[in-house]
Design a protein around this motif. Structure first.
Motif, short mmCIF file in Angstrom:
data_model
loop_
_atom_site.label_atom_id
_atom_site.label_comp_id
_atom_site.label_asym_id
_atom_site.label_seq_id
_atom_site.Cartn_x
_atom_site.Cartn_y
_atom_site.Cartn_z
N GLY A 89 5.43 4.79 -46.30
CA GLY A 89 5.61 3.63 -45.43
C GLY A 89 4.71 3.69 -44.20
N GLN A 90 4.59 4.87 -43.59
CA GLN A 90 3.70 5.03 -42.44
C GLN A 90 2.24 4.84 -42.84
N ALA A 91 1.87 5.32 -44.03
CA ALA A 91 0.50 5.15 -44.52
C ALA A 91 0.20 3.67 -44.73
N ALA A 92 1.16 2.92 -45.25
CA ALA A 92 0.97 1.47 -45.44
C ALA A 92 0.72 0.79 -44.11
N ARG A 93 1.48 1.19 -43.06
CA ARG A 93 1.28 0.58 -41.73
C ARG A 93 -0.09 0.94 -41.16
N ALA A 94 -0.55 2.17 -41.40
CA ALA A 94 -1.88 2.60 -40.92
C ALA A 94 -2.98 1.78 -41.59
N ILE A 95 -2.85 1.55 -42.89
CA ILE A 95 -3.85 0.76 -43.61
C ILE A 95 -3.81 -0.69 -43.14
N GLU A 96 -2.60 -1.23 -42.95
CA GLU A 96 -2.48 -2.59 -42.43
C GLU A 96 -3.14 -2.71 -41.06
N GLY A 97 -2.96 -1.70 -40.21
CA GLY A 97 -3.56 -1.72 -38.88
C GLY A 97 -5.07 -1.78 -38.93
N LYS A 98 -5.68 -1.00 -39.83
CA LYS A 98 -7.14 -1.03 -39.96
C LYS A 98 -7.63 -2.34 -40.55
N LEU A 99 -6.91 -2.85 -41.54
CA LEU A 99 -7.31 -4.11 -42.17
C LEU A 99 -7.19 -5.29 -41.21
N SER A 100 -6.18 -5.28 -40.36
CA SER A 100 -5.96 -6.41 -39.45
C SER A 100 -6.95 -6.45 -38.29
N SER A 101 -7.71 -5.39 -38.08
CA SER A 101 -8.68 -5.38 -36.98
C SER A 101 -10.01 -5.99 -37.43
N GLY A 102 -9.95 -7.25 -37.87
CA GLY A 102 -11.16 -8.01 -38.18
C GLY A 102 -11.53 -8.10 -39.64
N PHE A 103 -10.74 -7.55 -40.55
CA PHE A 103 -11.12 -7.58 -41.96
C PHE A 103 -10.25 -8.54 -42.79
N VAL A 104 -8.94 -8.47 -42.64
CA VAL A 104 -8.02 -9.30 -43.42
C VAL A 104 -6.98 -9.87 -42.45
N ARG A 105 -6.75 -11.20 -42.57
CA ARG A 105 -5.75 -11.83 -41.72
C ARG A 105 -4.37 -11.57 -42.31
N GLU A 106 -3.45 -11.05 -41.51
CA GLU A 106 -2.09 -10.73 -41.89
C GLU A 106 -2.00 -9.95 -43.21
N PRO A 107 -2.53 -8.72 -43.22
CA PRO A 107 -2.48 -7.93 -44.46
C PRO A 107 -1.06 -7.44 -44.76
N HIS A 108 -0.74 -7.41 -46.04
CA HIS A 108 0.53 -6.85 -46.52
C HIS A 108 0.19 -5.75 -47.51
N VAL A 109 0.55 -4.52 -47.14
CA VAL A 109 0.16 -3.35 -47.92
C VAL A 109 1.40 -2.60 -48.40
N THR A 110 1.34 -2.14 -49.64
CA THR A 110 2.36 -1.26 -50.19
C THR A 110 1.66 0.01 -50.67
N VAL A 111 2.25 1.16 -50.33
CA VAL A 111 1.72 2.44 -50.80
C VAL A 111 2.79 3.12 -51.63
N GLU A 112 2.44 3.50 -52.85
CA GLU A 112 3.35 4.19 -53.76
C GLU A 112 2.71 5.48 -54.22
N MET A 113 3.54 6.42 -54.61
CA MET A 113 3.02 7.68 -55.17
C MET A 113 2.59 7.44 -56.61
N ASP A 114 1.36 7.80 -56.93
CA ASP A 114 0.90 7.75 -58.32
C ASP A 114 1.10 9.13 -58.96
N ALA A 115 0.76 10.19 -58.22
CA ALA A 115 0.97 11.57 -58.69
C ALA A 115 1.09 12.48 -57.48
N TYR A 116 2.07 13.38 -57.53
CA TYR A 116 2.25 14.36 -56.46
C TYR A 116 1.24 15.48 -56.60
N ARG A 117 0.97 16.17 -55.50
CA ARG A 117 0.06 17.32 -55.55
C ARG A 117 0.66 18.39 -56.46
N PRO A 118 -0.16 19.25 -57.04
CA PRO A 118 0.34 20.23 -58.01
C PRO A 118 1.12 21.36 -57.33
#
Length: 192
Positions: A89-118
């Motif tokens: 959830g925090q990673a999604a907010r960090a990505i949204e913050g970078k996208l909203s600074s001039g790249f995408v208007r009102e970004p909505h981001v979801t981050v899910e685990m695809d695979a855990y570290r070994p």
């Protein structure tokens, strides 16, 4: 009197020798403080985790990204984003913050685990090495993934090492102890 001394020395020597056969006391208190059981919302990202990032309405940005050794992911358009030590959830907010600074208007981001570290398993197992983490696994299932015990393995405990924000934490754990991504398990050799 000589016979009693011999019997005493024999009994003492035997008890000391057999004392080495006993398993050590489990020491899990420091590990328990890092979280046990299956992975939950408090799981923090680290190097080796694979994330599925979905940016709604931006298919060219939605993809699977691997967290590098510095705890960052590299995305098109916005470059690197620090996600290490954060929840999804925090990673999604960090990505949204970078996208909203001039790249995408009102970004909505979801981050899910695809695979855990070994996780890593060493010592008295058939095939030691690095293996993919499976949610809900225990030390016993980790041994099964590593093709079982060697004949001289201690089968009732292992030493588990986990990385925490304050450094490495190790403890002697039972075979039913929960394993987390990135853990290192050492199966010790038994004496008899």
């Amino acid at each position: 009197m000589v016979m009693n001394r011999r019997a005493l020395v024999f009994a003492l020597g035997t008890s000391l020798a057999l004392g080495g056969c006993l398993r050590p006391d489990f020491r899990t208190s420091e590990l328990d403080a890092t979280g046990t059981g299956s992975i939950s919302a408090r799981y923090t990202l680290a190097a080796g985790d694979r994330l599925r990032v979905i940016v709604f309405g931006q298919d060219n940005l939605s993809n699977i990204y691997t967290v590098d050794g510095a705890g960052k992911i590299a995305m098109p358009l916005i470059g690197t984003v620090q996600v290490g030590g954060q929840t999804t959830g925090q990673a999604a907010r960090a990505i949204e913050g970078k996208l909203s600074s001039g790249f995408v208007r009102e970004p909505h981001v979801t981050v899910e685990m695809d695979a855990y570290r070994p996780f890593y398993i060493l010592g008295e197992v058939t095939t030691s090495g690095q293996y993919a983490y499976v949610n809900g696994m225990t030390v016993e299932t980790a041994v099964a993934i590593a093709a079982g015990f060697n004949p001289r393995a201690a089968r009732d405990y292992a030493v588990l090492t986990r990385t925490t924000p304050s450094g490495l934490v190790s403890g002697i754990v039972p075979m039913t102890y929960a394993v987390r991504p990135g853990d290192t398990i050492v199966v010790k050799e038994r004496f008899f």
